[in-house]
Design an enzyme around this catalytic site. Sequence first.
Site, PDB file in Angstrom:
ATOM      1  N   ASN A 116      35.848  34.303  28.958  1.00 46.09           N
ATOM      2  CA  ASN A 116      36.320  33.242  29.836  1.00 46.09           C
ATOM      3  C   ASN A 116      37.543  33.789  30.560  1.00 46.09           C
ATOM      4  O   ASN A 116      38.621  33.931  29.966  1.00 46.09           O
ATOM      5  CB  ASN A 116      36.673  31.984  29.028  1.00 46.09           C
ATOM      6  CG  ASN A 116      37.197  30.857  29.902  1.00 46.09           C
ATOM      7  OD1 ASN A 116      37.935  31.078  30.858  1.00 46.09           O
ATOM      8  ND2 ASN A 116      36.837  29.631  29.566  1.00 46.09           N
TER       9      ASN A 116
ATOM     10  N   GLU B 245      34.338  30.244  33.599  1.00 47.39           N
ATOM     11  CA  GLU B 245      35.492  29.682  34.298  1.00 47.39           C
ATOM     12  C   GLU B 245      35.972  30.631  35.392  1.00 47.39           C
ATOM     13  O   GLU B 245      37.162  30.920  35.514  1.00 47.39           O
ATOM     14  CB  GLU B 245      36.610  29.361  33.305  1.00 47.39           C
ATOM     15  CG  GLU B 245      37.412  28.151  33.730  1.00 47.39           C
ATOM     16  CD  GLU B 245      38.398  27.639  32.691  1.00 47.39           C
ATOM     17  OE1 GLU B 245      39.203  26.776  33.078  1.00 47.39           O
ATOM     18  OE2 GLU B 245      38.366  28.080  31.527  1.00 47.39           O
TER      19      GLU B 245
ATOM     20  N   TYR C  84      29.324  27.964  29.739  1.00 50.87           N
ATOM     21  CA  TYR C  84      30.634  27.332  29.655  1.00 50.87           C
ATOM     22  C   TYR C  84      30.412  25.886  29.218  1.00 50.87           C
ATOM     23  O   TYR C  84      30.168  24.998  30.025  1.00 50.87           O
ATOM     24  CB  TYR C  84      31.344  27.419  31.009  1.00 50.87           C
ATOM     25  CG  TYR C  84      32.739  26.835  31.016  1.00 50.87           C
ATOM     26  CD1 TYR C  84      33.587  26.961  29.916  1.00 50.87           C
ATOM     27  CD2 TYR C  84      33.226  26.167  32.127  1.00 50.87           C
ATOM     28  CE1 TYR C  84      34.860  26.434  29.918  1.00 50.87           C
ATOM     29  CE2 TYR C  84      34.508  25.637  32.155  1.00 50.87           C
ATOM     30  CZ  TYR C  84      35.318  25.770  31.044  1.00 50.87           C
ATOM     31  OH  TYR C  84      36.582  25.250  31.048  1.00 50.87           O
TER      32      TYR C  84
ATOM     33  N   ASP D 198      31.976  30.433  26.208  1.00 47.46           N
ATOM     34  CA  ASP D 198      33.002  29.533  25.690  1.00 47.46           C
ATOM     35  C   ASP D 198      32.293  28.262  25.227  1.00 47.46           C
ATOM     36  O   ASP D 198      31.870  27.450  26.035  1.00 47.46           O
ATOM     37  CB  ASP D 198      34.013  29.235  26.807  1.00 47.46           C
ATOM     38  CG  ASP D 198      35.096  28.273  26.375  1.00 47.46           C
ATOM     39  OD1 ASP D 198      35.046  27.769  25.237  1.00 47.46           O
ATOM     40  OD2 ASP D 198      36.000  28.002  27.197  1.00 47.46           O
TER      41      ASP D 198
ATOM     42  N   ASN E 219      33.673  25.900  23.305  1.00 47.20           N
ATOM     43  CA  ASN E 219      34.610  24.790  23.153  1.00 47.20           C
ATOM     44  C   ASN E 219      34.415  24.027  21.847  1.00 47.20           C
ATOM     45  O   ASN E 219      34.575  22.800  21.784  1.00 47.20           O
ATOM     46  CB  ASN E 219      34.518  23.844  24.355  1.00 47.20           C
ATOM     47  CG  ASN E 219      35.469  24.252  25.475  1.00 47.20           C
ATOM     48  OD1 ASN E 219      36.635  24.568  25.224  1.00 47.20           O
ATOM     49  ND2 ASN E 219      34.977  24.260  26.708  1.00 47.20           N
TER      50      ASN E 219
ATOM     51  N   ASP F  39      43.755  32.892  29.035  1.00 52.49           N
ATOM     52  CA  ASP F  39      44.076  32.317  27.726  1.00 52.49           C
ATOM     53  C   ASP F  39      42.979  32.610  26.701  1.00 52.49           C
ATOM     54  O   ASP F  39      43.136  32.307  25.518  1.00 52.49           O
ATOM     55  CB  ASP F  39      44.358  30.815  27.818  1.00 52.49           C
ATOM     56  CG  ASP F  39      43.404  30.074  28.734  1.00 52.49           C
ATOM     57  OD1 ASP F  39      42.410  30.667  29.201  1.00 52.49           O
ATOM     58  OD2 ASP F  39      43.641  28.875  28.997  1.00 52.49           O
ATOM     59  N   HIS F  40      41.861  33.206  27.137  1.00 49.38           N
ATOM     60  CA  HIS F  40      40.796  33.682  26.248  1.00 49.38           C
ATOM     61  C   HIS F  40      40.791  35.207  26.260  1.00 49.38           C
ATOM     62  O   HIS F  40      41.309  35.834  27.188  1.00 49.38           O
ATOM     63  CB  HIS F  40      39.421  33.224  26.739  1.00 49.38           C
ATOM     64  CG  HIS F  40      39.222  31.749  26.746  1.00 49.38           C
ATOM     65  ND1 HIS F  40      38.373  31.108  25.864  1.00 49.38           N
ATOM     66  CD2 HIS F  40      39.722  30.779  27.557  1.00 49.38           C
ATOM     67  CE1 HIS F  40      38.362  29.809  26.124  1.00 49.38           C
ATOM     68  NE2 HIS F  40      39.169  29.581  27.142  1.00 49.38           N
TER      69      HIS F  40
END
Length: 292
Positions: A7, A34, A124, A167, A169, A265-266
Amino acid sequence: MRIATWNVNSIRTRFGRVVDWLVREDIDVLAMQEIKCRPDQFPVEAFEQAGYQLEIHGLNQWNGVAFASRHEMTDVARAFEGMPGFGKPVKGQEDVQGVGPNGLPLEARALGVTVGDLRLWSLYVPNGRSLDDPHFAYKLQWLEALRGNAEAWLDEDPDLPLALMGDWNIAPLEGDMGDPSFVPGQSTHISPEERSMFASFSSVVEDVVRPIVPDGYTFWDYKAGRFPKNQGMRIDFIMGSRAFADAVTGASIERDERKGDAPSDHVPVVADIDPSLLGGTFEDEYDRPMVF
């Protein structure tokens, strides 16, 4: 052969880091999530100069998925059967966006390609937002439709080397959540419903990285010094069919990519594949020289 998922949290911001990492780590295929741009906004030239072909599915500055591959990609799909939609149409993109079976516009959250013998998906998964938000129900419906498709694909071809990457989540195990702002009974990502949904995929695909890398997070929020405190979560996965898993010879979570200037951030998650264990015609393709 090296297969990875990342991501990237805006490819236009981070394409230099991504391309540098691809070349440095000798990655053959990267699933991205993303990307936050349309295909015409994607920094194609930088990838092509490094020897990568691209498949891109993005509608605006939100969501978006893509593949970068040294090898030819075929059978491209920008949604899976029964994938639900959410929200409102993206202005100017209505003709390419499509509508889900629930009558709502499809988001750019899924991209499938075939590379040699491999069937790969960049995914995603919806965030969910909060337990009482319509986005949470959408998340579970989206995953249920994905699982149904994976079951159908493998019923049709039990020996298919299939990987569902991206990702998700969801932090499926207690040890996968180290962010103190996520509270049981109040937060998404750790709810019983999400964890049960994730676990239900075990009948068709398995986490090919965890047996090799049992510990480690893949995401750390930018806020509150989460990364230096190692208050992250493990939410990025490569989930493979039995045929795919049997070809995996190594794996890694590339934690160092959370360091340095303007990181996502990933971080990338990598699976090493032995092409000789896949059969078919891919070994011949794999010997093709790199281009820089």
